[in-house]
Write an enzyme that holds these catalytic residues in place. Structure first.
Site, PDB file in Angstrom:
ATOM      1  N   CYS A  53      18.169  46.948   5.113  1.00  0.00           N
ATOM      2  CA  CYS A  53      18.143  48.481   5.854  1.00  0.00           C
ATOM      3  C   CYS A  53      18.942  48.363   7.187  1.00  0.00           C
ATOM      4  O   CYS A  53      18.904  49.418   7.993  1.00  0.00           O
ATOM      5  CB  CYS A  53      16.572  49.012   6.128  1.00  0.00           C
ATOM      6  SG  CYS A  53      15.794  47.893   7.382  1.00  0.00           S
TER       7      CYS A  53
ATOM      8  N   TYR B 203      -5.248   2.877   7.572  1.00  0.00           N
ATOM      9  CA  TYR B 203      -4.398   2.060   7.167  1.00  0.00           C
ATOM     10  C   TYR B 203      -4.179   0.823   8.013  1.00  0.00           C
ATOM     11  O   TYR B 203      -3.416   0.007   7.588  1.00  0.00           O
ATOM     12  CB  TYR B 203      -3.103   2.639   7.057  1.00  0.00           C
ATOM     13  CG  TYR B 203      -2.022   3.396   7.950  1.00  0.00           C
ATOM     14  CD1 TYR B 203      -1.712   2.518   9.098  1.00  0.00           C
ATOM     15  CD2 TYR B 203      -1.879   4.496   7.657  1.00  0.00           C
ATOM     16  CE1 TYR B 203      -1.132   3.292  10.016  1.00  0.00           C
ATOM     17  CE2 TYR B 203      -1.361   5.389   8.805  1.00  0.00           C
ATOM     18  CZ  TYR B 203      -0.942   4.736   9.986  1.00  0.00           C
ATOM     19  OH  TYR B 203      -0.338   5.236  10.720  1.00  0.00           O
TER      20      TYR B 203
ATOM     21  N   LYS C 247       2.633   4.690   1.299  1.00  0.00           N
ATOM     22  CA  LYS C 247       3.122   5.294   2.673  1.00  0.00           C
ATOM     23  C   LYS C 247       2.754   6.854   2.813  1.00  0.00           C
ATOM     24  O   LYS C 247       3.044   7.465   1.651  1.00  0.00           O
ATOM     25  CB  LYS C 247       4.290   5.170   2.744  1.00  0.00           C
ATOM     26  CG  LYS C 247       4.853   5.593   4.036  1.00  0.00           C
ATOM     27  CD  LYS C 247       6.117   5.308   4.535  1.00  0.00           C
ATOM     28  CE  LYS C 247       6.552   5.700   5.900  1.00  0.00           C
ATOM     29  NZ  LYS C 247       6.503   6.994   6.161  1.00  0.00           N
TER      30      LYS C 247
ATOM     31  N   CYS D 170      11.721  50.235   5.161  1.00  0.00           N
ATOM     32  CA  CYS D 170      12.821  49.453   4.444  1.00  0.00           C
ATOM     33  C   CYS D 170      12.409  49.373   2.941  1.00  0.00           C
ATOM     34  O   CYS D 170      11.743  48.946   2.654  1.00  0.00           O
ATOM     35  CB  CYS D 170      12.724  48.074   5.232  1.00  0.00           C
ATOM     36  SG  CYS D 170      13.910  46.873   4.442  1.00  0.00           S
TER      37      CYS D 170
ATOM     38  N   GLU E  71       0.758  -1.204   0.135  1.00  0.00           N
ATOM     39  CA  GLU E  71       0.019   0.161   0.054  1.00  0.00           C
ATOM     40  C   GLU E  71       0.756   1.337   0.066  1.00  0.00           C
ATOM     41  O   GLU E  71       2.209   1.072   0.050  1.00  0.00           O
ATOM     42  CB  GLU E  71      -0.936  -0.190   1.235  1.00  0.00           C
ATOM     43  CG  GLU E  71      -0.045  -0.168   2.544  1.00  0.00           C
ATOM     44  CD  GLU E  71      -1.013  -0.696   3.669  1.00  0.00           C
ATOM     45  OE1 GLU E  71      -1.701  -1.665   3.888  1.00  0.00           O
ATOM     46  OE2 GLU E  71      -1.233   0.124   4.628  1.00  0.00           O
TER      47      GLU E  71
ATOM     48  N   CYS F 119      11.577  42.209   9.573  1.00  0.00           N
ATOM     49  CA  CYS F 119      12.028  43.346   9.713  1.00  0.00           C
ATOM     50  C   CYS F 119      10.818  44.494   9.969  1.00  0.00           C
ATOM     51  O   CYS F 119       9.968  44.552   9.303  1.00  0.00           O
ATOM     52  CB  CYS F 119      12.818  43.802   8.390  1.00  0.00           C
ATOM     53  SG  CYS F 119      13.076  45.668   8.227  1.00  0.00           S
TER      54      CYS F 119
ATOM     55  N   CYS G 104      18.468  43.234   9.461  1.00  0.00           N
ATOM     56  CA  CYS G 104      17.944  43.135   7.885  1.00  0.00           C
ATOM     57  C   CYS G 104      18.970  43.470   6.954  1.00  0.00           C
ATOM     58  O   CYS G 104      19.758  44.243   7.097  1.00  0.00           O
ATOM     59  CB  CYS G 104      16.721  44.389   8.016  1.00  0.00           C
ATOM     60  SG  CYS G 104      16.032  44.445   6.151  1.00  0.00           S
TER      61      CYS G 104
ATOM     62  N   ASP H 227       2.322  10.585   3.430  1.00  0.00           N
ATOM     63  CA  ASP H 227       3.049  11.571   3.975  1.00  0.00           C
ATOM     64  C   ASP H 227       2.514  12.526   4.789  1.00  0.00           C
ATOM     65  O   ASP H 227       1.975  13.485   4.260  1.00  0.00           O
ATOM     66  CB  ASP H 227       4.073  12.295   3.141  1.00  0.00           C
ATOM     67  CG  ASP H 227       5.255  12.832   3.592  1.00  0.00           C
ATOM     68  OD1 ASP H 227       5.275  12.590   4.901  1.00  0.00           O
ATOM     69  OD2 ASP H 227       5.744  13.468   3.103  1.00  0.00           O
TER      70      ASP H 227
ATOM     71  N   LYS I 212      11.124   3.382   0.871  1.00  0.00           N
ATOM     72  CA  LYS I 212      10.660   4.866   0.474  1.00  0.00           C
ATOM     73  C   LYS I 212      11.065   5.363  -0.701  1.00  0.00           C
ATOM     74  O   LYS I 212      12.311   4.670  -1.408  1.00  0.00           O
ATOM     75  CB  LYS I 212      11.719   5.944   1.562  1.00  0.00           C
ATOM     76  CG  LYS I 212      11.264   5.464   3.162  1.00  0.00           C
ATOM     77  CD  LYS I 212      10.533   6.441   3.653  1.00  0.00           C
ATOM     78  CE  LYS I 212      11.534   7.658   4.272  1.00  0.00           C
ATOM     79  NZ  LYS I 212      10.714   8.572   5.030  1.00  0.00           N
TER      80      LYS I 212
END
Ligand code: IVH
Length: 671
Positions: free
Chosen positions: A414, A229, A122, A434, A120, A429, A411, A124, A317
């Site tokens: 700026c 599952y 997998k 900026c 089956e 920032c 930053c 994620d 995998k």
């Protein structure tokens, strides 16, 4: 409101059952069969009616009522749940040789008996456990550390594909993976980008973060899904095989993936896995491999488990997707709201036909999670989102002495110190002046869907800001022709184009202006709602948080963000310029453009000259509402070629039906 204690009569009881059944039917049509029969609006109306009934007569609220899906009151925290059977993990590998090694151990453990493999996908996502008792979904929990997880029942109940009630009175527990469709994830990010919010890294992280939300209403808005599952203790329930238990779950209405098959040996299993390498990209959700399980339950029990994982299953995998290249540097980019996003600078590499030299890294958490470092060899992929991303790191190729990347303190544009709010993943920032933020705001302002200013692209914007000609979007309308002409790559014609584009944009309706100025949490839709409800900038400036939250669809966060924005000195200055330039600061209602204010339309069939979306947009621009199905409150039905049941319903209700010509006339002249 006074609460007269009255108990429900037979009519209310009947209506409650009727509504619940009807809502369940639409849930199934929408989420499982993907063929909705009613509009979201009508669906919401059914749910609201049921909610109101249940609020008036709490004894009518069944534990499996569809209103439970909308999410109740926010929680203070999650209770913990001890898993009666621990939630183990899976042994996993990227290597075919290791799968064959696993097969050898299984054969050895089963001493020559014949056996079969169930293969089956997998998924994620995030593992959860669900308990049903007396046919009702009673409790749902996260995996936690495998023995103790969080009680996330309220959140799981918002998953529309998950039945709250099943035809099985024996108690049982089932494990599954919560996930999100890539398209729902992309929509969510597009909406967040529109509203000036942080975007999420990937569907899996978003799912995990969503399940941890204490406010189930937030979860309800995210369209999570689930695949079951595994049945816990399948032998107890009388199953001989895993495949049999999956078929049973499916027959109960639990969401089970159809992509599963049984094989007589490891070669068959491996060949099928191989066939999924490419095929999986056609799925609407992410998979990171496949799971090979011994199908017989008795044999599973005989093989047993280690403390971590069962000996009867292995996850194979898929190799990390994308093209390998070197990560040369990590730079920080500042967006229009000040969000600092780390960006990968890559050795140029061709991915799916085009050269990629940059990829987004989202935020520090993402970099830490994948442990991405400058100098690493990384895999780059182009997702559905066009923006390339890094899918993995080749740890074996990491140069010696490499260091974890640190977020810069200041930053890069700026030099203001970056801040990171508590409970926010992003650094930002906070200097509104900026230059990077100014550029971002102007890009947003000029974009299609906002002010749609012809001839104003990123490079020109950078020059205008860099040379100090523009400090905010208001300055665009007071530019000097000669100043623009003097810029690099600008000629007579392109300069003229820009000025024409600017002049033309002054006619955009007020709601577009409101969207374009980039108030946090105010995307195109909210801007339209606001403009319609409030009417003008003057009225909006006079509004308070309290008065704004009275508007349907405007919540506390949005209202606070608007008030905050409007009362800043910079915003006042900017609006002043826009006003002086002659932009629309009043939403035209009734007269003029909003020719169809207050009317409700239903579109059906195919029009020869316009798509359904275009037709809907034209109607909405004129103030009309477009509904998904015909009811007594429909004013007109626009029927194109091959209009079916909606047309018949309109005839029955004696609602005026327009053909394409009539529709076009109405758009021009009004009713
Ligand atoms: S079976 C006893 N089947 O993968 C172990 N797990 O790495 C039972 N997963 O925690 C797991 N799809 O969250 C199984 N078809 C599938 C799966 C699956 C995804 C996840 C699950 C588990 C993790 C293990």
């Amino acid at each position: 409101m006074t609460k007269a204690k009255k108990s429900a009569g037979a009519a209310e009881r009947r209506r409650c059952v009727e509504l619940a059944d009807e809502i369940r039917r639409h849930d199934r049509l929408y989420h499982v069969e993907a063929r909705p029969e009613i509009s979201d609006y009508e669906y919401d109306r059914l749910v609201k009616e049921l909610e109101a009934l249940e609020a008036a007569f709490p004894e009518l609220r069944a534990p499996d009522s569809p209103t439970q899906r909308i999410g109740g009151a926010p929680l203070d925290g999650f209770d913990t749940v001890t898993h009666a059977v621990p939630m183990r993990s899976l042994a996993n590998t990227y290597d075919e040789g290791e799968v064959r090694e696993f097969d050898r151990r299984v054969r050895e453990g089963l001493t020559g008996e014949s056996f079969r493999y169930h293969v089956e996908l997998k998924f994620d996502g995030v593992a959860v456990s669900l308990r049903y008792r007396d046919g009702v979904l009673e409790r749902g929990a996260t995996r936690g550390d495998g023995s103790v997880g969080d009680d996330i029942t309220a959140n799981l109940k918002t998953i529309r594909t998950l039945p709250l009630r099943v035809r099985e009175n024996r108690p049982f527990e089932v494990r599954g993976e919560v996930y999100m469709l890539r398209s729902d994830f992309d929509d969510l990010n597009a909406r967040r980008r529109d509203e000036g919010l942080e975007t999420y890294a990937n569907p899996r992280n978003t799912t995990a973060g969503t399940l941890k939300q204490l406010d189930p209403k937030v979860v309800a808005g995210r369209r999570l899904r689930l695949f079951a599952y595994q049945v816990v203790d399948p032998g107890e329930l009388g199953f001989d095989t895993h495949s049999g238990s999956m078929n049973w779950l499916e027959s109960l209405g639990l969401p089970v993936s159809g992509d599963r098959e049984v094989f007589d040996d490891v070669d068959g299993a491996l060949a099928w896995v191989e066939s999924w390498q490419e095929k999986r990209r056609g799925l609407a959700y992410d998979t990171d491999g496949m799971v090979i399980k011994v199908d017989s339950i008795i044999q599973q029990e005989r093989l047993g488990a280690t403390s971590k994982a069962p000996r009867w299953a292995i996850a194979y995998k898929f190799p990390a997707a994308g093209e390998p290249t070197r990560l040369e540097d990590i730079k920080v980019q500042i967006g229009r709201t000040g969000t600092a996003t780390p960006v990968a600078v890559l050795a140029p590499v061709v991915v799916a036909g085009s050269t990629v030299s940059r990829a987004t890294l989202h935020n520090l958490d993402e970099i830490r999670r994948k442990d991405i470092r400058v100098g690493d060899t990384v895999f780059v992929e182009k997702g559905g989102d066009v923006i390339p991303k890094i899918t993995g790191v080749v740890l074996e190729k990491r140069p010696k002495g490499s260091r974890r990347w640190r977020f810069p303190k200041r930053c890069p544009v700026c030099d203001t110190e970056l801040v990171r709010d508590e409970d926010e993943v992003a650094h930002r920032c906070v200097n509104v002046a900026c230059p990077a933020q100014i550029e971002g705001r102007i890009e947003h302002f000029a974009a299609r869907g906002a002010m749609d200013i012809e001839g104003l692209g990123t490079k020109l914007i950078a020059q205008l800001v860099g040379k100090g000609h523009v400090h905010d979007v208001g300055d665009l309308y007071f530019l000097d022709f000669e100043d623009v002409l003097a810029l690099e790559r600008m000629g007579e014609l392109s300069t003229k184009n820009l000025f024409e584009g600017l002049t033309e944009s002054k006619a955009r309706p007020f709601h577009r202006v409101l969207h374009a100025v980039g108030i946090r949490h105010v995307g195109a839709h909210v801007a339209r709602v606001l403009a319609n409800a409030v009417g003008s900038l003057d009225a909006l400036e006079a509004a308070t948080c309290e008065s704004l939250t009275e508007i349907h669809e405007i919540g506390q966060t949005v209202a606070a963000s608007i008030v905050d924005f409007l009362h800043r000195d910079e915003s006042r200055g900017m609006f002043d310029k826009l006003r002086r330039a002659g932009l629309q600061m009043v939403e035209e209602r009734g007269e003029g453009r909003r020719l169809l204010e207050g009317l409700t339309f239903v579109l059906t069939g195919t029009l020869a000259n316009r798509t359904r979306t275009q037709a809907g947009d034209l109607l909405r621009e004129r103030g009309a509402r477009v509904a998904g199905s015909v009811s007594k409150s429909t004013d007109y039905v626009v029927a194109g070629e091959a209009a079916g049941s909606k047309r018949r319903k309109a005839e029955k209700l004696e609602i005026p039906i327009l053909d394409e010509e009539g529709f076009e006339r109405l758009l021009r002249e009004g009713p």
